[in-house]
Design a protein around this motif. Sequence first.
Motif, PDB file in Angstrom:
ATOM      1  N   SER A 241       0.853  -1.193   0.000  1.00 17.32           N
ATOM      2  CA  SER A 241       0.000   0.000   0.000  1.00 17.32           C
ATOM      3  C   SER A 241       0.880   1.230   0.000  1.00 17.32           C
ATOM      4  CB  SER A 241      -0.910   0.014   1.226  1.00 17.32           C
ATOM      5  OG  SER A 241      -1.562   1.262   1.359  1.00 17.32           O
ATOM      6  N   ALA A 242       0.496   2.218  -0.789  1.00 21.18           N
ATOM      7  CA  ALA A 242       1.210   3.496  -0.797  1.00 21.18           C
ATOM      8  C   ALA A 242       0.598   4.484   0.179  1.00 21.18           C
ATOM      9  CB  ALA A 242       1.189   4.085  -2.212  1.00 21.18           C
TER      10      ALA A 242
ATOM     11  N   VAL B  50      -0.744  -0.922 -10.601  1.00 21.34           N
ATOM     12  CA  VAL B  50      -1.236   0.090  -9.675  1.00 21.34           C
ATOM     13  C   VAL B  50      -2.762   0.089  -9.667  1.00 21.34           C
ATOM     14  CG1 VAL B  50      -1.261   2.546  -9.100  1.00 21.34           C
ATOM     15  CG2 VAL B  50       0.807   1.506 -10.058  1.00 21.34           C
ATOM     16  N   LEU B  51      -3.328   0.013  -8.474  1.00 28.85           N
ATOM     17  CA  LEU B  51      -4.776   0.140  -8.300  1.00 28.85           C
ATOM     18  C   LEU B  51      -5.053   1.438  -7.559  1.00 28.85           C
ATOM     19  CD1 LEU B  51      -5.999  -3.415  -7.180  1.00 28.85           C
ATOM     20  CD2 LEU B  51      -6.250  -2.354  -9.418  1.00 28.85           C
ATOM     21  N   ASN B  52      -5.632   2.396  -8.252  1.00 28.72           N
ATOM     22  CA  ASN B  52      -6.037   3.647  -7.629  1.00 28.72           C
ATOM     23  C   ASN B  52      -7.530   3.571  -7.323  1.00 28.72           C
ATOM     24  OD1 ASN B  52      -3.646   5.209  -7.501  1.00 28.72           O
ATOM     25  ND2 ASN B  52      -3.753   5.546  -9.712  1.00 28.72           N
TER      26      ASN B  52
ATOM     27  N   PHE C 106      -3.050   0.807  -4.087  1.00 26.38           N
ATOM     28  CA  PHE C 106      -2.388  -0.471  -3.890  1.00 26.38           C
ATOM     29  C   PHE C 106      -1.408  -0.736  -5.026  1.00 26.38           C
ATOM     30  CE2 PHE C 106      -6.733  -1.153  -2.059  1.00 26.38           C
ATOM     31  CZ  PHE C 106      -6.346  -1.207  -0.733  1.00 26.38           C
ATOM     32  N   LEU C 107      -0.336  -1.436  -4.715  1.00 23.37           N
ATOM     33  CA  LEU C 107       0.693  -1.786  -5.685  1.00 23.37           C
ATOM     34  C   LEU C 107       0.907  -3.291  -5.663  1.00 23.37           C
ATOM     35  CD1 LEU C 107       3.246   0.961  -4.577  1.00 23.37           C
ATOM     36  CD2 LEU C 107       1.629   1.129  -6.471  1.00 23.37           C
TER      37      LEU C 107
END
Length: 613
Positions: free
Chosen positions: A450-451, A478-480, A488-489
């Motif tokens: 997680s970023a 990448v899930l924005n 999420f990465l």
Amino acid sequence: MLDSTGVQAARRRFLWLWACASLVNLALAARLPLFVDEAFYWQEGRHLAWAYSDLPGMTAWLARIGDAWASGSTLALRLPFLLIGAAIPWLVARMASREVDPDRGWQAGSLAVLLPLSGSLGLMALPDVPLLFATVLCLDASLRLLREVTPAAALELALGLAIGGLTHYRFAAVIAIGCIALLASAEGRRVLRHPLAWVAIAIGALAWWPLLAWNLDHADAGLRFQLLDRHPWQFSREGLRLGRMQLALATPLLLVAMGIAAWRGLRAQQPARRYLATCGSLVVVGFLALGFVADRERVSFHWPLPGYVALLPLLPAVLASWARGWRIAAWATAGLGLAAVLGYYAIASMPAVRAQAASRNFHPTNFAGWDVLAREVDATLRAMPPGTRLLAGDFKLGAELGFARGDARIPVIDHPLNHKHGRAPQLALWRLTVDTREALGNGPILLVASANDVPFRDLLAYYHALCRQVGPLPPPRVLNIDHGRQRFLLFRLPATRPAGGCTTPALAFVDAPTPGAEVGSGFDVTGWAFKDGVGLRGVEVTVDGMAAARMAYGDANPGVAAFWKVSRDPAHPRVGFHGRVEGVATGRHWLGLRLHGRDGSVEDWPAQVVEVR
């Protein structure tokens, strides 16, 4: 003599309010995504024990009971908590009816339904539910004991003390304040001289043994976290902001009524009213004062709730002395407060509405995107070689993905967040903590990180720490979620750790326009972006997720490298960009970046709102 017609009307109002609130809570509990703490309590429930690193066992046991009824169902997980939460207004009504009168007793029960934090209690599988239940049991039992020491009242006290001791460290404050309130009156001291009261206290004390034993076996890790590690114990004016939030959740007019009720109750002749006023005011004032020196990073606005509930039986008498308009306003504002809290959960449960709140401070980030992430993880694992291991970047990801996949043993990378929330010792006990990828052996790994779980200023250092743990990071998927408010990465790690320097996801910042800025249909965009290890070959601006303009990349910006001292992007200091976007329609839009790495990666950066006029 009591007016039976008035009592029946008050009872009908209570039943109507209670039924409506219960149905709304039930509907929301079925739709609301799992909160991260709920997921961890589910994970603890899959590893049954008397106590854990963060809490005693009660919350995990209740979660296990719900999960056993229908595994993988958020509603089933929350069902025991919903039932307990729904029982609390009835206990308040019974207690107030006995100590005041039946009419005002049902009114107190209605207030327990409308009080925002108690009316929404049980909607989530959290320890506050059994904690408040235990508190009300102890209050009720103590009031009965003040009338007459009987085995039934002592048994109720023992039950409340046991449930509270098995629920949370914070219950110690309830016990201390209850004892002070008893010692403050002759009637209370009489209760404490009776053997039955000490039998109940002894049973309650035994409930703390599992927690004590866990801490003795693990170097006081739980006590150190709850009493030392999570609290700065230094005065801060931030306590004013926290205090305002704690008080606001009682709703303004009810808060005024509570203050009057406490003032009158402390001077009342009846021991029961003095006891309720003493307990309620000490809990509220004590937690307000604690907010100036205690933990301000985690949610704590709910701490004074037991004090508010203790004052509820005294409120109807205060409201009865007010003019009709003020009484209506007090009930209405309480109802609006409950509607606001339930509305927040409704927003969290509706992805389309939640996404529109992404630019607001009240965005429910910890509820967002877990279902999307779980589906993406499943799809990615199916596309990877058989035997691929799943590795979570922190305890939140491990617990949420574990619930979605029915797997309570997903390994978790050692992360500062695990320590911040007191979960690191428990993960180590379950042997789920992973310091390096070699701990998982050879074979492909899907790392999910997680970023959002570290501050932006520490994000590059976190990526470098990941490199040390698992090696150079491949281009991420990448899930924005909600325009990047939750990010999420997913990294597909090869079977063996590759050689080479650290390659990280890209970092970027839009200097202009600023979030929420008003711009014309054509506007300039400036900022910076870099990607350690390989660098970027280009930057695009997106509007509402669609590419809108290619930026000129390579402007000199030495300040970026000066701030991100550990950065190893070969392009420094030429990591700035500028360009112009044309032809954007009037209205509210989401402005984002699409970052193209020299390794072929394409990463969408979180978007921000702009208003086109």
